[in-house]
Design a protein around this motif. Structure first.
Motif, PDB file in Angstrom:
ATOM      1  N   THR A 191      -4.322  13.844   7.473  1.00 48.24           N
ATOM      2  CA  THR A 191      -5.656  13.781   6.876  1.00 48.24           C
ATOM      3  C   THR A 191      -6.718  14.286   7.845  1.00 48.24           C
ATOM      4  N   LEU A 194       0.187   9.991   8.164  1.00 49.29           N
ATOM      5  CA  LEU A 194      -0.840  10.232   7.156  1.00 49.29           C
ATOM      6  C   LEU A 194      -2.203  10.444   7.793  1.00 49.29           C
ATOM      7  N   ARG A 195      -2.475   9.686   8.857  1.00 49.58           N
ATOM      8  CA  ARG A 195      -3.751   9.816   9.548  1.00 49.58           C
ATOM      9  C   ARG A 195      -3.861  11.192  10.204  1.00 49.58           C
ATOM     10  N   ARG A 200       0.812  -1.214   0.000  1.00 49.46           N
ATOM     11  CA  ARG A 200       0.000   0.000   0.000  1.00 49.46           C
ATOM     12  C   ARG A 200       0.842   1.259   0.000  1.00 49.46           C
ATOM     13  N   GLU A 229      -9.958   4.208   6.826  1.00 48.31           N
ATOM     14  CA  GLU A 229      -9.099   3.168   6.268  1.00 48.31           C
ATOM     15  C   GLU A 229      -7.747   3.117   6.970  1.00 48.31           C
ATOM     16  N   LEU A 230      -7.183   4.277   7.238  1.00 46.63           N
ATOM     17  CA  LEU A 230      -5.893   4.323   7.924  1.00 46.63           C
ATOM     18  C   LEU A 230      -6.008   3.780   9.349  1.00 46.63           C
ATOM     19  N   TRP A 271     -14.464  12.381   1.585  1.00 43.14           N
ATOM     20  CA  TRP A 271     -13.366  11.540   1.092  1.00 43.14           C
ATOM     21  C   TRP A 271     -12.267  11.423   2.145  1.00 43.14           C
ATOM     22  N   LEU A 272     -11.950  12.530   2.809  1.00 42.46           N
ATOM     23  CA  LEU A 272     -10.919  12.511   3.848  1.00 42.46           C
ATOM     24  C   LEU A 272     -11.339  11.623   5.013  1.00 42.46           C
ATOM     25  N   ASP A 275     -10.704   8.142   4.172  1.00 46.82           N
ATOM     26  CA  ASP A 275      -9.273   7.834   4.287  1.00 46.82           C
ATOM     27  C   ASP A 275      -8.880   7.608   5.741  1.00 46.82           C
ATOM     28  N   TYR A 286      -0.025   5.136  -1.103  1.00 48.88           N
ATOM     29  CA  TYR A 286      -0.438   6.241  -0.245  1.00 48.88           C
ATOM     30  C   TYR A 286       0.527   7.424  -0.351  1.00 48.88           C
TER      31      TYR A 286
END
Length: 244
Positions: A178, A174-175, A48, A150-151, A143-144, A147, A51
């Motif tokens: 975001t 990333l989390r 993955r 998912e994270l 969308w964020l 994400d 990302y």
């Protein structure tokens, strides 16, 4: 499989200056073990890593060729599985390892301006009607949020299976990034909705109404008044220089 015994060529360029994000990913993979490009592609996707790096088969093969030309990797041999085409296996060279470590050191040490496209769109969003901007940002927030979900799931999976955190701590970064963007955008959408953020006006025909604050020197050209001296003073926490 056949293997070569060629000496590692010397580099003709400063390695860190030519390493794209995909080249960095390739060198990191080959630091683990020799691989052929298709294996690299599959491994990057399965991990993955899309990302944080754009992964395209054509770009990856081109990147490997460039790294070989620069002496950062070398072809070690070829093999064939069944009726599939021959695949060339590559190994990282000593200069390649040095380039990888040098570039990682540079990136980790000091922030650089990476110029993502979203801030540019934000800076020009006043060219759209307020209602449209609210709708677009609301969709982006959704969308964020997906994400973030998912994270969170990936972190939970990795934690439950005791995967060493050093391999997935980037998910935390990333989390956080975001989540912070989504939180800020919710505030902006709220301010647009209640009028707290004054927006550009549009006529009934959808045409932009000129911003007359620009005549007062405080419009879209505000940045032209922030000279180097003004910015230096502001960064020191001092007053704006006289006459500025």
């Amino acid at each position: 499989m056949t293997s070569g015994t060629k000496e590692e060529p010397a580099m003709s360029k400063q390695p860190s200056a030519v390493l794209t994000p995909l080249a960095l990913a390739v060198l990191a993979l080959l630091e683990e073990r020799p691989m052929h490009p298709y294996e690299m592609y599959q491994l990057l996707l399965s991990r993955r890593e899309e990302y944080f790096v754009k992964i395209r088969p054509g770009s990856l093969y081109h990147t490997v060729d460039r790294l070989a030309e620069q002496g950062l990797v070398r072809a070690e041999g070829t093999d064939r599985a069944g009726n599939r085409p021959e695949r060339t296996t590559y190994r990282i060279t000593k200069p390649g390892t040095a380039a990888l470590r040098t570039r990682l050191t540079e990136i980790l040490r000091k922030p650089i301006r990476e110029y993502p496209i979203f801030p540019q769109a934000l800076s020009e969003a006043h060219n759209l009607p307020k209602e449209e901007v609210v709708a677009l940002l609301t969709e982006r927030i959704r969308w964020l949020e997906m994400d973030v979900t998912e994270l969170d799931a990936l972190q939970e999976w990795a934690t439950a299976r005791r995967v060493p955190r050093r391999y997935w701590m980037v998910l935390e970064y990333l989390r956080a990034q975001t989540h912070t963007e989504a939180t800020w955008l919710r505030r902006i959408v709220g301010e647009l909705a209640d009028g707290g953020l004054v927006w550009q006006e549009f006529g009934p025909d959808g045409c932009l109404i000129p911003d007359h604050t620009a005549d007062e020197g405080i419009g879209h050209d505000w940045g032209t008044e922030v000279t180097d001296d003004v910015l230096a003073s502001l960064k020191r926490g001092g007053a704006t220089p006289a006459g500025q």
